[in-house]
Design an enzyme around this catalytic site. Sequence first.
Site, mmCIF file in Angstrom:
data_model
loop_
_atom_site.group_PDB
_atom_site.id
_atom_site.type_symbol
_atom_site.label_atom_id
_atom_site.label_comp_id
_atom_site.label_asym_id
_atom_site.label_seq_id
_atom_site.Cartn_x
_atom_site.Cartn_y
_atom_site.Cartn_z
ATOM 1 N N HIS A 52 20.309 -1.591 -3.982
ATOM 2 C CA HIS A 52 19.093 -0.778 -2.959
ATOM 3 C C HIS A 52 20.736 -1.641 -1.521
ATOM 4 O O HIS A 52 20.608 -3.281 -1.170
ATOM 5 C CB HIS A 52 18.345 -2.075 -2.521
ATOM 6 N N HIS A 92 17.241 7.244 -2.116
ATOM 7 C CA HIS A 92 16.474 5.781 -1.191
ATOM 8 C C HIS A 92 17.857 6.065 -0.225
ATOM 9 O O HIS A 92 17.452 7.221 0.639
ATOM 10 C CB HIS A 92 16.256 4.700 -2.401
ATOM 11 N N MET A 152 3.681 -1.625 -12.751
ATOM 12 C CA MET A 152 2.426 -2.038 -12.245
ATOM 13 C C MET A 152 2.613 -3.361 -11.688
ATOM 14 O O MET A 152 1.709 -3.874 -13.162
ATOM 15 C CB MET A 152 1.709 -1.177 -13.365
ATOM 16 N N CYS A 203 -1.312 2.699 -3.553
ATOM 17 C CA CYS A 203 -0.877 3.667 -4.936
ATOM 18 C C CYS A 203 -0.219 4.448 -4.374
ATOM 19 O O CYS A 203 1.005 5.197 -5.194
ATOM 20 C CB CYS A 203 -1.878 4.430 -5.501
ATOM 21 N N CYS A 250 4.512 4.023 -4.313
ATOM 22 C CA CYS A 250 5.264 4.423 -5.249
ATOM 23 C C CYS A 250 4.571 5.881 -6.479
ATOM 24 O O CYS A 250 5.495 6.235 -7.404
ATOM 25 C CB CYS A 250 4.420 3.128 -6.545
ATOM 26 N N HIS A 251 3.559 6.259 -6.015
ATOM 27 C CA HIS A 251 2.979 7.589 -7.312
ATOM 28 C C HIS A 251 2.948 8.989 -6.321
ATOM 29 O O HIS A 251 3.129 10.142 -6.975
ATOM 30 C CB HIS A 251 1.353 7.160 -7.771
#
Length: 543
Positions: free
Chosen positions: A371, A329, A90, A49, A52-53
């Site tokens: 990206h 990014h 998710m 997790c 992403c979080h």
Amino acid sequence: PVSSSSEASYKGTKSAIDPEITVQMIDSDGPDMTKEQFAFATKIYFERCAGCHGVLRKGATGKPLTTDITREKGTDYLKTLITYGSPAGMPNWGTSGDFTEAEIDTLARFLQHEPPTPPQWGMVEMKNSWKVLVAPEDRPDKPQHKRNYENFFSVTLRDSGEVAIIDGDTKEIFSILKTGYAVHISRTSASSRYIYTIGRDAKVDMIDLFMNPPQIVATIKVGLEARSVETSKYKGYEDKYAIAGSYWPPQYTIMDGDTLEPKRIVSTRGMTVDTQEYHPEPRVAAIVASHQHPEFIVNIKETGKILLVNYSDIENLTVTTINAARFLHDGGWDRSKRYFLTAANQSDKIAVIDSKDRKLVSLTDVDKIPHPGRGANVDDPDFGPVWITSALGNDKITFLSTDAKGKNPWQVVRTLHGQGGGSLFVKSHPKSKNLWVDSPLNPDPAISQSVAVFNVKDLDAGFEVLPIAEWADLGEGAKRVVQPEYNMQGDEVWFSVWNGKDQTSAIVVVDDKTRQLKHVIKDERLITPTGKFNVHNTVEDVY
Ligand code: DHE
């Protein structure tokens, strides 16, 4: 277009942080759970997790999961979300069979407790981890081999935590070196002599290409979790400094370029660019070295700020903070090496920085989740110089004009359609008329195992598909074709055929002119090759 499982496996790589070293508190305000359940959930959270979080759950590509939010939602709501996932990306951890109902219940309760916090990592920890294995005065003063080290490739062997140094002229594996956990990228010193690698565990290794075979001469851990490393390139500062950015703790570290001795550690915690709220965990994403000033350009993901860190006087560090957009990014230079173009991938924008005048010149809207890697620079027959990105979320290949004095600087002047979403990297070369576009995260194996190539002189003609994985002839496995990289001469393109850890992988070399297979490097030591960094092209920023 991108299956949630492949996207989740990309974003949610197992964290390098050992859950056992976190400060854990089961406070009275969260739902009941045992110490064992809490420890189990901490481990799962870091593995699946945190990518992403965020470690502190403040959110990044995934939504924030701080206790003010999770306690209001409650256990049942959280269980449903974890079980079935959401259209926002998710993953469906329950219906996919990854977790049992009882495990999901534990996770849902865990999220209503304050997050366990990993330790900080300052000068004492860094110095304890720092080793100079071969002192500068004991290193050779000229190459101890006859090979052309400017055409070496440093190849990430992701799941073995190694890099392979491959001779681009002979295609021989010259050396395989143990580096950090799930090593991420390599960058070269301005003199081409040293390669610096960064592991996901924030271990930096410095490899001397003069040695026969190349060896690691210094190593340090700059944190617990990291992705980026770079070296000083400005005239007069060649090989003088290295910098590494960390995800945890959120900070960057400037080191001595010869020994990796840590010199200055700077925290990136602070306010977000838009709502100007405090963020406790702004991770450091891409770093590039400026050619216009003695500066590093440092992307701060969660705050959406780009820092120009001037290294001419690190005792009195000057940092220019440029407001861009969340969540920064990766990115690269335009062909003039004055403008840095970088993706704010969750905002679907490309930020363009003028590194000479130290300012933002554009925040250009593009389509879902750009990206670029470092991007690709080509001369568009209609629009002149352009910089190109592909996308994770759709099949578009977007061209931004980099003609600063032209009609549409920094605007999208052309959009092509490639094979599909799930693309990570594009590449071209000043001597080539080809534009290569990978798509390793596309759910269709025919697409993830091949590559699209466009003729830059005739872009309307569409693309040709080359079956790179088929050419490698590897048998079983996912065989994702990832990250085109040119050799020094610009007449070959190298692709990784990225298979499972226990399967056979390969590197496929294509003749750029004829687009025919030239060579396959197959060797049982090539475990999960992903990124490849040609020494010359990395030093000179050729892409
Ligand atoms: Fe990467 C570059 C972060 C997953 C292969 N990756 C980068 C950079 C960052 C980053 C910040 C830019 C470094 C720079 O320029 O200084 N990557 C992350 C993640 O956070 C993410 C999404 C999830 C994770 O937990 O790590 C992630 N990356 C991956 C992969 O799964 C890839 C495909 C395979 C692998 O080796 O792990 C992968 N990332 C790469 C490569 C580059 C890269 C090959 C350099 C591209 C280039 O040409 O410059």
